[in-house]
Design an enzyme around this catalytic site. Sequence first.
Site, PDB file in Angstrom:
ATOM      1  N   CYS A 151       0.803  -1.380  -0.236  1.00  0.00           N
ATOM      2  CA  CYS A 151      -0.352   0.436   0.060  1.00  0.00           C
ATOM      3  C   CYS A 151       1.003   0.803   0.054  1.00  0.00           C
ATOM      4  O   CYS A 151       0.823   2.351  -0.528  1.00  0.00           O
ATOM      5  CB  CYS A 151      -1.008  -0.007   1.281  1.00  0.00           C
ATOM      6  N   CYS A 202      -3.528  -2.881  -1.281  1.00  0.00           N
ATOM      7  CA  CYS A 202      -1.934  -3.735  -0.819  1.00  0.00           C
ATOM      8  C   CYS A 202      -1.892  -4.959  -1.395  1.00  0.00           C
ATOM      9  O   CYS A 202      -1.443  -5.530  -0.751  1.00  0.00           O
ATOM     10  CB  CYS A 202      -2.631  -4.253   0.218  1.00  0.00           C
ATOM     11  N   LYS A 260      -5.811  -9.119  10.669  1.00  0.00           N
ATOM     12  CA  LYS A 260      -6.301  -7.525  10.560  1.00  0.00           C
ATOM     13  C   LYS A 260      -7.566  -7.422  10.324  1.00  0.00           C
ATOM     14  O   LYS A 260      -7.920  -8.041   9.507  1.00  0.00           O
ATOM     15  CB  LYS A 260      -4.790  -7.452   9.845  1.00  0.00           C
ATOM     16  N   LYS A 277      -4.977  -7.133  15.196  1.00  0.00           N
ATOM     17  CA  LYS A 277      -4.501  -5.707  14.817  1.00  0.00           C
ATOM     18  C   LYS A 277      -5.673  -5.373  14.435  1.00  0.00           C
ATOM     19  O   LYS A 277      -5.857  -5.789  13.664  1.00  0.00           O
ATOM     20  CB  LYS A 277      -2.980  -5.401  13.643  1.00  0.00           C
TER      21      LYS A 277
HETATM   22  C1  PBG Z   1      -0.916  -1.749   6.045  1.00  0.00           C
HETATM   23  C2  PBG Z   1      -0.490  -1.355   7.178  1.00  0.00           C
HETATM   24  C3  PBG Z   1      -1.291  -0.253   7.506  1.00  0.00           C
HETATM   25  C4  PBG Z   1      -0.670  -0.034   9.191  1.00  0.00           C
HETATM   26  C5  PBG Z   1       0.769  -1.596   9.064  1.00  0.00           C
HETATM   27  N1  PBG Z   1       0.542  -2.241   8.034  1.00  0.00           N
HETATM   28  C6  PBG Z   1      -2.388   0.144   7.368  1.00  0.00           C
HETATM   29  C7  PBG Z   1      -3.656   0.010   6.090  1.00  0.00           C
HETATM   30  O1  PBG Z   1      -3.976  -1.365   6.591  1.00  0.00           O
HETATM   31  O2  PBG Z   1      -3.952   0.677   5.739  1.00  0.00           O
HETATM   32  C8  PBG Z   1      -1.291   0.458  10.145  1.00  0.00           C
HETATM   33  C9  PBG Z   1      -0.570   0.294  11.548  1.00  0.00           C
HETATM   34  C10 PBG Z   1      -1.011   1.951  12.211  1.00  0.00           C
HETATM   35  O3  PBG Z   1      -2.326   2.199  11.736  1.00  0.00           O
HETATM   36  O4  PBG Z   1      -0.217   1.846  13.098  1.00  0.00           O
HETATM   37  N2  PBG Z   1       0.658  -2.075   4.773  1.00  0.00           N
END
Ligand code: PBG
Length: 336
Positions: A130, A138, A207, A260
Site C-alpha cells: 500500500c 495492498c 488484521k 491488529k
Molecule cells: C499496511 C499497514 C497498515 C498499518 C501497518 N501496516 C495500514 C493499513 O492497512 O492501511 C497500520 C498501522 C497503524 O495504524 O499504526 N501495510
Amino acid sequence: MMQKTSINGGFPSVRLRRLRSNPRLRDLVRETELNPRDFILPLFVKHGQNQRVPIRSMPGQDQMTVDQLPSEVDSIAKLGIPAVVLFGIPEHKDAVGSDAYDPDGIIQQAVRAIKATHTDLLVITDVCFCEFTDHGHCGIIGHQHGRTDVDNDATLGILVKEAVAQCQAGADMIAPSGMMDGMIAALRTGLDGADFAHIPIMSYAAKYASGFYGPFRDAAESTPQFGDRRTYQMDPANGAEALREVGLDVAEGADILMVKPALSYLDVIRRVKDAHPEIPLAAYNVSGEYSMVKAAAANGWIDEQRIALEILTSIKRAGADMILTYFAKDAAKWLA
Ligand code: PBG
C-alpha cells in the site's frame, strides 16, 4: 473479648484488600509486568537527505531519511528496545509498487543502513504494497468477474519478490500485512527457495479493516485512492473468523501471530492466545490508538504516562507476548 462477625456470613473472612494494602505486597502479587524487551517500535523512512519531518497526526513521530537511522536506532537500542519495524515512503509509486522489491528501494536502503551500524537490533520489515502503489491498495489491481479489486494470486508473486529483496538487504524477520489468502505459505516457500529458511515470519494474521489506521495512512502516504480495504481486511464485527485466519497461518508456517489493532480487539487477542498458546503472539497498538491518547493528553484531559502504560499493560494481560507501539521509547523511559 468481642468476636467480630464475619463479613461473608460465616465463611472464613475473605478480604481481597489484604493483598492491596501495601505497595510491596502489590508488587509481589502483580500478574502482568511490562518490559521494554516486549516492545517493537515502528519507524517511517523516506527518501532524501538530512530530514526529519514530524507527522502532524502522530505527535512525537517523524518520517526520517535513511541517514537519520543510525543515530535513531542507537537511542532505541540504548533504551533496551529489541526491535524496529520499518515502513517506507518511496520516491515514486506505480501500479505494482516496484520500489518495494527494487534492491535499492527505500526499505532495502534503510535495512542496510541500520545493519551497517547495529547488527544486534532486530530489523523487521513490513511486507505489503500500500505504501508503494499509486492506487494505495495492498497488491496488484485486477479486473475479474466484472469487479475491480486486489488480485489475490497475482499479488502473492510480488509479495515473495518483496520479502526476498528485504532479506537480501539484511532483514531479520518479515511481517506480511496485506491479508492475502495463502500469503504465509507462498512466502515460506519463496524464502526457503531463496536460501532464507532461517528467517521467521510474523504474520499480521487477524488484521481488521479499521478506522484506527487513519493517522498511519497520513504518515505512510498509503490511503487507498479508490474504495477501501474491506475485501481483504477483516470485518470488525467478527471474532470467531479470526480463529480461522490464525489457524490457516499456523498451518502455513507462521512463526509469530499478530492481532491488529489491539485496544478494540483485546477479546480477539485473548481468543487467539487461548487457541494457540504454543505460538508467540504480537499485538499492534496502532496509530489511532496512539494519537487519541496524545490528543487527549495535549488538552490536559488525561495523564499520558498513566494511560499509555495502562493500555500497554491491558494488551499484555489480554495475551500478547510483544507489542508494536509508537509509545515504545517513552514507555521504556517511564519503566526505567
Ligand atoms: C499496511 C499497514 C497498515 C498499518 C501497518 N501496516 C495500514 C493499513 O492497512 O492501511 C497500520 C498501522 C497503524 O495504524 O499504526 N501495510
